[in-house]
Structure formats: structure tokens, C-alpha cells
Design an enzyme around this catalytic site. Sequence first.
Site, mmCIF file in Angstrom:
data_model
loop_
_atom_site.group_PDB
_atom_site.id
_atom_site.type_symbol
_atom_site.label_atom_id
_atom_site.label_comp_id
_atom_site.label_asym_id
_atom_site.label_seq_id
_atom_site.Cartn_x
_atom_site.Cartn_y
_atom_site.Cartn_z
ATOM 1 C CB SER A 83 -0.924 0.003 1.217
ATOM 2 O OG SER A 83 -1.739 -1.148 1.239
ATOM 3 C CG ASN A 84 2.939 2.460 3.365
ATOM 4 O OD1 ASN A 84 2.554 3.546 3.754
ATOM 5 N ND2 ASN A 84 2.662 1.332 4.012
ATOM 6 C CE LYS A 202 1.412 -4.834 5.928
ATOM 7 N NZ LYS A 202 1.479 -3.788 4.886
ATOM 8 C CB SER A 204 -2.746 -3.737 7.881
ATOM 9 O OG SER A 204 -1.565 -4.120 7.228
ATOM 10 N N GLY A 228 0.976 -5.565 10.701
ATOM 11 C CA GLY A 228 0.983 -4.652 9.577
ATOM 12 C C GLY A 228 1.198 -3.209 9.933
ATOM 13 C CB VAL A 245 4.942 -5.605 6.723
ATOM 14 C CG1 VAL A 245 5.116 -4.774 5.454
ATOM 15 C CG2 VAL A 245 5.420 -7.033 6.497
#
Length: 333
Positions: A83-84, A202, A204, A228, A245
Site C-alpha cells: 500500500s505504501n 500480513k 494490518s 501490519g 511490515v
Amino acid sequence: MAFSTRLASSLRPALAALRWAAPRQCRGLSTSQGSEPSLDLGGIFPPLATPFSPTQEVDYAQLEGNLRRYASIPFRGLVVLGSNGEYPYLAPRERVEVVSCVRRALPRDRLLLAGSGCESTQATIELTVSMAEAGADVALVVTPCYYRGAMTTAALVHHYTEVSDASPIPVVLYSVPANTGLDLPMEAVITLAQHPNIIGIKDSGGDITRMGLMVHKTRQEDFQVLAGSAGFLLASYAVGASGGVCALANVLGDALCQLDHLCRKGQWQEARDLQHRLIEPNMAVTRRFGIPGLKKAMEWFGYYGGPCRAPLAPLSPAQVEELRSTFSANGWL
């Protein structure tokens, strides 16, 4: 069907046999027994920001510069196209080129996780194969969400099973409900954890009860849970997560690795003190100011942040000052 996809399909039986033959264990900091995982995901992974030039083209020179700076930090590996990394805004060609660039610069002892989740199962399989060919060690596959009302447990299990059957590299599930509006159901996670080519998730969402239950319910599988976000990293480790992460690792990588180290050593008081100082900066570069905030903060710590791709807009001067104050108030600037 592309040749690479047909090749992956032909390798499924051998891949499954190898994965089932790998050691299976109870995992996480809360356990001390069991064999080693077939691919250890324990540690910190920064989900890399994708650098863009002033004209919003991928800036590979700046990406390589950031990678050189990250090389001195004891990360377990890197995540690209999460996403980042502004993954939805990159063309398929760019996605593969970014993975290739990072793989060339990354030491072989560090893992490369690459986002390959698409809305359709077929597109996800094709991109996953391309990521493997570009040098990714693991595919990070986000939940398809455009038709989220139809994404039942059965539909998601089928999707991930098909992708993992075809993938020439291990798969990590990716649940990020803040972006997708869809939490991967617990029943799906437990079922998919039994797949020989799915090695973790992961998560989040930030629900520590859910994360602890995932660890507990998959303890007999070769399956690892990754936090996450840096905001709940310590709590995740306390319930058995293997690593994290964390967007904030793009900025404060050394501090995140230190928190990981303290948790593994059982130095919980020092870990708690450090975790407290990370909560507000993490909130600032995730839910409050998002990727524009993350990229601005990177610049203060010697990395290239640069612009985001439209329609993501840069921070206003007032927002920049608020972001700086958050880092300063917690002793980072």
C-alpha cells in the site's frame, strides 16, 4: 496462457510435495519449541515507498539511493508494491521493473516480498509469476475487494488457493481493511494456512485478539503472522507474531529493528518505552497523513521521499508543521 504461467502450473505437484515436506511448527515469540519455519519471516520489513520524479515518473536512481541507505539497517527484508508503494497507481510494467531494480540492489540474504494482488484471480496469477521471474522471494497478495459484497469466505479461499497453486514462490496473505473495506475472515485464514504454498499473513487491521487467535489456530502449520503496523508491533509480538511490515520503518528503521530485538530478548520494559515513542509518529504517517506524510518524514531522516502520484496531494504547510511536531515531541527530531 503465457508460457511462464503454464510452467508454473506444471510445477504445482512438485512444489506442493516440497512444501508439505518442510518442517511445520508452532511459531511466534510466545513459543520456544518446534522446528524452524521453511522460510523464516521473523523480523522487520519496510514496505518501501516508490520514489517519483517531479513529473511523477518512477525515479529508479532515487530508489537505488534509498536502498543503499537501508542496507546498513538489519531488516529481515523489504516489501515492494504494498500500500505504501502506491501500488494501485503503478502500471503493470512499472511494477515488474521496480521489483527487478530492488532485487538487483538487495543482498541475497534479505528477503524480497512483492505485492501481486489484483482484482481477478487470473490477473493475480499472471502478475505473481512475473514477480517471481523478476526476483521476488515471496508474493504478498492483498484481498480482492471491488466486489467486496461477493467476497465470501468460500470465494476468497478459492481465489487464494488458485493463486497459491500456480505461484512458483510462497504466498503471504494480505489483509488491510482500512484500504479494502474487507477483513480476510478468520475461517479463511485458518483454512488457507494449511495450504503448502501459503506461509503467512500480513494483518494490518490492528485487532490484537484476532492476531492472537490466528497464531493459536495455525500453530500446527508452517504459517507466520506479521503485524501490519508499528503502532501495535509490541502487542503483536506478545501474542506470537513473527515480525512486522511497518510503514514507519521507511523512516525509523533502526528503531523498529531495536524494538524487534528487545521483544525477542524479553526486555519488555525497554520495549514498552520504545513502543510508546513510536505510536504517535506511526499514526501520523499512516492514518493521519498517509503516504504524503510518510514521504515528507523520510526527507527529514536522509531518504528521498519526493512527490506522490496524483490524485494523492502533498501536505499543506500546516500539516507539515504538525507532522514535524509529532516527531519532535517523541524525541525523533
